[in-house]
Design a protein around this motif. Structure first.
Motif, PDB file in Angstrom:
ATOM      1  N   ILE A 156       0.813  -1.388  -0.034  1.00  0.00           N
ATOM      2  CA  ILE A 156       0.056  -0.029  -0.009  1.00  0.00           C
ATOM      3  C   ILE A 156       0.997   1.365  -0.045  1.00  0.00           C
ATOM      4  O   ILE A 156       1.864   1.399   0.724  1.00  0.00           O
ATOM      5  N   PRO A 157       0.509   2.091  -0.943  1.00  0.00           N
ATOM      6  CA  PRO A 157       1.713   3.530  -0.909  1.00  0.00           C
ATOM      7  C   PRO A 157       1.583   4.130   0.467  1.00  0.00           C
ATOM      8  O   PRO A 157       0.735   4.468   0.861  1.00  0.00           O
ATOM      9  N   ALA A 158       2.600   4.747   0.750  1.00  0.00           N
ATOM     10  CA  ALA A 158       2.921   5.174   1.963  1.00  0.00           C
ATOM     11  C   ALA A 158       1.965   6.664   2.056  1.00  0.00           C
ATOM     12  O   ALA A 158       1.730   7.095   3.040  1.00  0.00           O
ATOM     13  N   THR A 159       1.633   7.201   0.839  1.00  0.00           N
ATOM     14  CA  THR A 159       0.914   8.535   0.741  1.00  0.00           C
ATOM     15  C   THR A 159      -0.356   8.197   1.349  1.00  0.00           C
ATOM     16  O   THR A 159      -0.998   9.188   1.906  1.00  0.00           O
ATOM     17  N   GLN A 160      -1.140   6.863   1.332  1.00  0.00           N
ATOM     18  CA  GLN A 160      -2.152   6.668   1.864  1.00  0.00           C
ATOM     19  C   GLN A 160      -2.294   6.756   3.452  1.00  0.00           C
ATOM     20  O   GLN A 160      -3.219   7.408   3.979  1.00  0.00           O
ATOM     21  N   TRP A 161      -1.341   6.225   3.851  1.00  0.00           N
ATOM     22  CA  TRP A 161      -0.960   6.436   5.478  1.00  0.00           C
ATOM     23  C   TRP A 161      -0.942   7.989   5.795  1.00  0.00           C
ATOM     24  O   TRP A 161      -1.423   8.278   6.537  1.00  0.00           O
ATOM     25  N   GLU A 162       0.012   8.583   5.185  1.00  0.00           N
ATOM     26  CA  GLU A 162       0.056   9.928   5.420  1.00  0.00           C
ATOM     27  C   GLU A 162      -1.348  10.842   5.283  1.00  0.00           C
ATOM     28  O   GLU A 162      -1.363  11.781   6.140  1.00  0.00           O
ATOM     29  N   ALA A 163      -2.047  10.498   4.257  1.00  0.00           N
ATOM     30  CA  ALA A 163      -3.229  11.245   3.858  1.00  0.00           C
ATOM     31  C   ALA A 163      -4.215  11.051   4.950  1.00  0.00           C
ATOM     32  O   ALA A 163      -4.997  11.676   5.423  1.00  0.00           O
ATOM     33  N   ALA A 164      -4.239   9.705   5.483  1.00  0.00           N
ATOM     34  CA  ALA A 164      -5.193   9.491   6.663  1.00  0.00           C
ATOM     35  C   ALA A 164      -4.821   9.869   7.980  1.00  0.00           C
ATOM     36  O   ALA A 164      -5.586  10.189   8.565  1.00  0.00           O
ATOM     37  N   ARG A 165      -3.554   9.957   8.330  1.00  0.00           N
ATOM     38  CA  ARG A 165      -2.941  10.617   9.529  1.00  0.00           C
ATOM     39  C   ARG A 165      -3.452  12.120   9.478  1.00  0.00           C
ATOM     40  O   ARG A 165      -3.710  12.719  10.540  1.00  0.00           O
ATOM     41  N   SER A 166      -3.389  12.631   8.231  1.00  0.00           N
ATOM     42  CA  SER A 166      -3.487  14.108   8.207  1.00  0.00           C
ATOM     43  C   SER A 166      -5.021  14.389   8.368  1.00  0.00           C
ATOM     44  O   SER A 166      -5.342  15.318   8.804  1.00  0.00           O
ATOM     45  N   LEU A 167      -6.031  13.578   8.239  1.00  0.00           N
ATOM     46  CA  LEU A 167      -7.513  13.621   8.614  1.00  0.00           C
ATOM     47  C   LEU A 167      -7.623  12.997  10.153  1.00  0.00           C
ATOM     48  O   LEU A 167      -8.883  12.829  10.144  1.00  0.00           O
ATOM     49  N   ALA A 168      -6.507  12.699  10.662  1.00  0.00           N
ATOM     50  CA  ALA A 168      -6.856  12.373  12.144  1.00  0.00           C
ATOM     51  C   ALA A 168      -7.228  11.200  12.187  1.00  0.00           C
ATOM     52  O   ALA A 168      -7.598  10.994  13.355  1.00  0.00           O
ATOM     53  N   PHE A 169      -7.026  10.313  11.616  1.00  0.00           N
ATOM     54  CA  PHE A 169      -7.362   8.803  11.641  1.00  0.00           C
ATOM     55  C   PHE A 169      -6.385   8.212  12.548  1.00  0.00           C
ATOM     56  O   PHE A 169      -5.259   8.424  12.360  1.00  0.00           O
ATOM     57  N   THR A 170      -6.938   7.236  13.273  1.00  0.00           N
ATOM     58  CA  THR A 170      -6.133   6.598  14.327  1.00  0.00           C
ATOM     59  C   THR A 170      -5.484   5.470  13.624  1.00  0.00           C
ATOM     60  O   THR A 170      -5.973   5.113  12.193  1.00  0.00           O
ATOM     61  N   ARG A 171      -4.573   4.687  14.214  1.00  0.00           N
ATOM     62  CA  ARG A 171      -3.714   3.679  13.383  1.00  0.00           C
ATOM     63  C   ARG A 171      -4.862   2.318  13.041  1.00  0.00           C
ATOM     64  O   ARG A 171      -4.924   1.970  12.038  1.00  0.00           O
ATOM     65  N   GLY A 172      -5.704   2.086  14.277  1.00  0.00           N
ATOM     66  CA  GLY A 172      -6.974   1.292  13.875  1.00  0.00           C
ATOM     67  C   GLY A 172      -7.815   1.539  12.849  1.00  0.00           C
ATOM     68  O   GLY A 172      -8.038   0.738  12.032  1.00  0.00           O
ATOM     69  N   GLN A 173      -8.351   2.730  12.747  1.00  0.00           N
ATOM     70  CA  GLN A 173      -9.074   3.168  11.768  1.00  0.00           C
ATOM     71  C   GLN A 173      -8.453   3.107  10.413  1.00  0.00           C
ATOM     72  O   GLN A 173      -9.191   2.689   9.355  1.00  0.00           O
ATOM     73  N   ILE A 174      -7.310   3.472  10.307  1.00  0.00           N
ATOM     74  CA  ILE A 174      -6.641   3.354   8.974  1.00  0.00           C
ATOM     75  C   ILE A 174      -6.536   1.891   8.553  1.00  0.00           C
ATOM     76  O   ILE A 174      -6.886   1.820   7.243  1.00  0.00           O
ATOM     77  N   PHE A 175      -5.942   1.011   9.584  1.00  0.00           N
ATOM     78  CA  PHE A 175      -6.135  -0.079   8.946  1.00  0.00           C
ATOM     79  C   PHE A 175      -7.626  -0.677   8.728  1.00  0.00           C
ATOM     80  O   PHE A 175      -7.605  -1.500   7.606  1.00  0.00           O
ATOM     81  N   ARG A 176      -8.581  -0.493   9.422  1.00  0.00           N
ATOM     82  CA  ARG A 176      -9.989  -1.136   9.173  1.00  0.00           C
ATOM     83  C   ARG A 176     -10.446  -0.570   7.909  1.00  0.00           C
ATOM     84  O   ARG A 176     -11.018  -1.147   7.226  1.00  0.00           O
ATOM     85  N   SER A 177     -10.438   0.688   7.742  1.00  0.00           N
ATOM     86  CA  SER A 177     -11.281   1.456   6.771  1.00  0.00           C
ATOM     87  C   SER A 177     -10.579   1.788   5.475  1.00  0.00           C
ATOM     88  O   SER A 177     -11.113   1.768   4.330  1.00  0.00           O
ATOM     89  N   ILE A 178      -9.157   1.639   5.338  1.00  0.00           N
ATOM     90  CA  ILE A 178      -8.563   1.976   4.253  1.00  0.00           C
ATOM     91  C   ILE A 178      -7.418   0.981   3.866  1.00  0.00           C
ATOM     92  O   ILE A 178      -7.487   0.363   2.658  1.00  0.00           O
ATOM     93  N   ILE A 179      -6.611   0.144   4.742  1.00  0.00           N
ATOM     94  CA  ILE A 179      -5.506  -0.737   4.441  1.00  0.00           C
ATOM     95  C   ILE A 179      -6.272  -2.006   4.027  1.00  0.00           C
ATOM     96  O   ILE A 179      -6.060  -2.773   3.104  1.00  0.00           O
ATOM     97  N   LEU A 180      -6.943  -2.666   5.000  1.00  0.00           N
ATOM     98  CA  LEU A 180      -7.522  -3.929   4.917  1.00  0.00           C
ATOM     99  C   LEU A 180      -8.340  -4.182   3.723  1.00  0.00           C
ATOM    100  O   LEU A 180      -8.262  -5.390   2.810  1.00  0.00           O
ATOM    101  N   PRO A 181      -9.287  -3.379   3.252  1.00  0.00           N
ATOM    102  CA  PRO A 181      -9.974  -3.558   2.095  1.00  0.00           C
ATOM    103  C   PRO A 181      -9.092  -3.615   0.910  1.00  0.00           C
ATOM    104  O   PRO A 181      -9.666  -4.651   0.229  1.00  0.00           O
ATOM    105  N   GLN A 182      -8.125  -2.938   0.544  1.00  0.00           N
ATOM    106  CA  GLN A 182      -7.124  -3.156  -0.305  1.00  0.00           C
ATOM    107  C   GLN A 182      -6.299  -4.303  -0.316  1.00  0.00           C
ATOM    108  O   GLN A 182      -6.146  -5.053  -1.197  1.00  0.00           O
ATOM    109  N   CYS A 183      -6.047  -4.807   0.908  1.00  0.00           N
ATOM    110  CA  CYS A 183      -5.016  -5.781   1.154  1.00  0.00           C
ATOM    111  C   CYS A 183      -5.791  -7.264   0.682  1.00  0.00           C
ATOM    112  O   CYS A 183      -5.449  -8.235   0.303  1.00  0.00           O
ATOM    113  N   SER A 184      -7.220  -7.356   1.120  1.00  0.00           N
ATOM    114  CA  SER A 184      -7.890  -8.573   0.726  1.00  0.00           C
ATOM    115  C   SER A 184      -8.033  -8.657  -0.736  1.00  0.00           C
ATOM    116  O   SER A 184      -7.778 -10.044  -0.997  1.00  0.00           O
ATOM    117  N   LYS A 185      -7.954  -7.661  -1.638  1.00  0.00           N
ATOM    118  CA  LYS A 185      -7.860  -8.116  -3.025  1.00  0.00           C
ATOM    119  C   LYS A 185      -6.379  -8.472  -3.088  1.00  0.00           C
ATOM    120  O   LYS A 185      -6.307  -9.535  -4.323  1.00  0.00           O
TER     121      LYS A 185
END
Length: 262
Positions: A156-185
């Motif tokens: 997963i591109p690091a820019t997605q982590w950085e964009a999510a952190r800039s929106l005040a997402f927690t690490r758990g929220q980033i995993f559940r909402s952004i990272i894991l849906p892409q990882c499953s595919k």
């Protein structure tokens, strides 16, 4: 026009495969005819139900092994991504040990180290050999699933982590909402390929006394005691495993092309 083209495509699909179906049907009819004439094919036809039952045992072992291995592998993979070294180190050791351990050694280990029966609430419960083989295959499966999961997260591109952190997402929220849906595919094609490999690895179960398709073929070969039958029955085993694993391989390639840009 769209409707007409759709109907045309749907009618063209069976025609395209009609020749293949006729060839398969012809081969099947020829085998049925010659089985009534040849003692080898006649014996193979008689042993077919037993071979099917033995192959069902192999499939059961593979399904349970990949299920247990996936659950354990996701846990190990999550620990390997932990920011705490104390949690990462055991996960990394687990992956390195069981990814590089010979499967036959693991099967012998689980078969002869684990007890043959377990005492639960004063009652002895049998611990069958096929369960031990399943555990032996689940160990390398878990290590490979952990690596598949780690690789999917790392892709997963690091820019997605950085964009999510800039929106005040927690690490758990980033995993559940952004990272894991892409990882499953991204995980699905290599996971399916791993399952095909696990299925072929179930052939080792006969070495520790499990009555699978290999053990059934050995019994049949010794019972019929014909060289031609021995050759035919082991070619039949190759055909069984190929018929089961080849569609998985084809579907894996299709999914890889489909999710190539995710």
């Amino acid at each position: 026009m769209a409707t007409e083209s759709t109907v045309t495509a749907m009618t063209a699909l069976p025609r395209r495969h009609l020749g293949k179906l006729l060839i398969v049907a012809g081969i099947a009819l020829a085998l049925l005819y010659f089985s009534a004439q040849s003692p080898v094919l006649k014996a193979l036809l008689q042993w077919s139900p037993a071979l099917a039952a033995g192959f069902a045992q192999n499939i059961l072992i593979s399904l349970v092994a990949i299920g247990l291995g996936s659950l354990l592998g996701l846990l190990v993979g999550a620990l390997a991504l932990s920011p705490l070294r104390l949690m990462r180190l055991p996960a990394q050791i687990w992956v390195q040990v069981f990814r590089n351990a010979p499967w036959l050694v693991l099967i012998y280990f689980t078969t002869y180290v684990f007890p043959f029966e377990i005492r639960i609430a004063g009652t002895y419960v049998a611990f069958p050999d096929w369960v031990k083989v399943t555990l032996g295959l689940a160990l390398p499966a878990s290590a490979n699933v952990a690596e598949i999961f780690r690789g999917a997260v790392a892709s997963i591109p690091a820019t997605q982590w950085e964009a999510a952190r800039s929106l005040a997402f927690t690490r758990g929220q980033i995993f559940r909402s952004i990272i894991l849906p892409q990882c499953s595919k991204r995980m699905l094609p290599p996971w399916m390929n791993l399952y095909a490999v696990i299925t072929m690895g179930t052939a080792l179960a006969s070495l520790v006394g499990v009555h699978d398709v290999i053990d059934t073929a050995q019994i049949a070969s010794n019972t019929v005691n014909m060289t031609g039958f021995t050759v035919v029955i082991y070619f039949s085993l190759l055909a069984l495993f190929f018929a089961y694993c080849y569609p998985i391989s084809r579907l894996t390639r299709r999914l890889e092309r489909r999710y190539a840009f995710y």
